[in-house]
Scaffold this motif. Structure first.
Motif, PDB file in Angstrom:
ATOM      1  N   GLY A 132      46.804  38.309  41.647  1.00 14.33           N
ATOM      2  CA  GLY A 132      45.569  38.144  42.416  1.00 14.33           C
ATOM      3  C   GLY A 132      44.708  39.394  42.407  1.00 14.33           C
ATOM      4  N   ALA A 133      45.331  40.556  42.593  1.00 11.86           N
ATOM      5  CA  ALA A 133      44.581  41.817  42.591  1.00 11.86           C
ATOM      6  C   ALA A 133      43.968  42.083  41.213  1.00 11.86           C
ATOM      7  N   MET A 134      44.749  41.845  40.167  1.00 10.21           N
ATOM      8  CA  MET A 134      44.218  42.052  38.813  1.00 10.21           C
ATOM      9  C   MET A 134      43.094  41.061  38.506  1.00 10.21           C
ATOM     10  N   THR A 135      43.248  39.816  38.957  1.00 11.03           N
ATOM     11  CA  THR A 135      42.201  38.824  38.741  1.00 11.03           C
ATOM     12  C   THR A 135      40.946  39.204  39.523  1.00 11.03           C
ATOM     13  N   LEU A 136      41.118  39.736  40.730  1.00 13.70           N
ATOM     14  CA  LEU A 136      39.977  40.205  41.518  1.00 13.70           C
ATOM     15  C   LEU A 136      39.259  41.347  40.804  1.00 13.70           C
ATOM     16  N   ILE A 137      40.013  42.306  40.300  1.00 16.34           N
ATOM     17  CA  ILE A 137      39.410  43.420  39.546  1.00 16.34           C
ATOM     18  C   ILE A 137      38.653  42.888  38.336  1.00 16.34           C
ATOM     19  N   TYR A 138      39.272  41.964  37.627  1.00 19.73           N
ATOM     20  CA  TYR A 138      38.623  41.337  36.465  1.00 19.73           C
ATOM     21  C   TYR A 138      37.311  40.674  36.883  1.00 19.73           C
ATOM     22  N   GLY A 139      37.331  39.925  37.980  1.00 17.83           N
ATOM     23  CA  GLY A 139      36.126  39.264  38.466  1.00 17.83           C
ATOM     24  C   GLY A 139      35.030  40.244  38.846  1.00 17.83           C
ATOM     25  N   ILE A 140      35.423  41.353  39.460  1.00 22.52           N
ATOM     26  CA  ILE A 140      34.443  42.376  39.848  1.00 22.52           C
ATOM     27  C   ILE A 140      33.823  43.009  38.609  1.00 22.52           C
ATOM     28  N   VAL A 141      34.663  43.384  37.653  1.00 18.07           N
ATOM     29  CA  VAL A 141      34.165  44.015  36.430  1.00 18.07           C
ATOM     30  C   VAL A 141      33.263  43.067  35.645  1.00 18.07           C
ATOM     31  N   ARG A 142      33.661  41.811  35.555  1.00 16.46           N
ATOM     32  CA  ARG A 142      32.889  40.810  34.799  1.00 16.46           C
ATOM     33  C   ARG A 142      31.749  40.200  35.614  1.00 16.46           C
ATOM     34  N   ARG A 143      31.645  40.608  36.881  1.00 11.41           N
ATOM     35  CA  ARG A 143      30.593  40.107  37.770  1.00 11.41           C
ATOM     36  C   ARG A 143      30.641  38.584  37.880  1.00 11.41           C
ATOM     37  N   GLU A 144      31.838  38.090  38.175  1.00 12.58           N
ATOM     38  CA  GLU A 144      32.085  36.649  38.304  1.00 12.58           C
ATOM     39  C   GLU A 144      32.249  36.302  39.786  1.00 12.58           C
ATOM     40  N   PRO A 145      31.196  35.833  40.439  1.00 12.75           N
ATOM     41  CA  PRO A 145      31.274  35.590  41.885  1.00 12.75           C
ATOM     42  C   PRO A 145      32.326  34.561  42.281  1.00 12.75           C
ATOM     43  N   ILE A 146      32.573  33.560  41.462  1.00 14.45           N
ATOM     44  CA  ILE A 146      33.561  32.539  41.804  1.00 14.45           C
ATOM     45  C   ILE A 146      34.960  33.151  41.826  1.00 14.45           C
ATOM     46  N   ILE A 147      35.261  33.999  40.870  1.00 11.91           N
ATOM     47  CA  ILE A 147      36.574  34.668  40.854  1.00 11.91           C
ATOM     48  C   ILE A 147      36.685  35.620  42.037  1.00 11.91           C
ATOM     49  N   ILE A 148      35.635  36.367  42.307  1.00  9.99           N
ATOM     50  CA  ILE A 148      35.653  37.310  43.437  1.00  9.99           C
ATOM     51  C   ILE A 148      35.892  36.555  44.737  1.00  9.99           C
TER      52      ILE A 148
END
Length: 109
Positions: free
Chosen positions: A66-82
């Motif tokens: 979950g933390a890695m996916t959150l970081i990925y979402g933040i870096v990729r600017r993916e609001p749904i993942i965030i």
């Protein structure tokens, strides 16, 4: 028609997984694999016990994935993942805190 659809699918897969491959895509794939591993760990533990259980490793895999996916979402600017992972990571950490608190209280008794 079927050949055209098959060609479109293979072009899509090539575009997503080959042309756009970079460090962050690899990071995201590893994050998703960790997150998926939690279900395998839970399933195997439940089969072993003959009952539905949540092993401690389930929460570790949940937190890490979950933390890695959150970081990925933040870096990729993916609001749904965030949005999907921000609260979830807090819940995973809280569950671990409760587990360790209960273990400490039981051992002190």
């Amino acid at each position: 028609m079927i050949i055209s659809i098959g060609h479109a699918v293979s072009d899509y897969i090539y575009d997503v997984f080959v042309l756009k491959f970079d460090f962050w895509l690899a990071f995201g794939i590893i994050a998703q694999l960790l997150f998926t591993a939690r279900f395998l760990v839970q399933w195997l533990a439940s089969e072993r016990e003959g009952n539905s259980v949540m092993p401690l490793s389930f929460w570790y895999f949940s937190m890490a994935g979950g933390a890695m996916t959150l970081i990925y979402g933040i870096v990729r600017r993916e609001p749904i993942i965030i949005m999907g992972q921000a609260l979830a990571v807090v819940i995973y950490v809280r569950n671990l805190m409760l587990i360790f608190s209960n273990r400490k209280n039981r051992s002190a008794s």
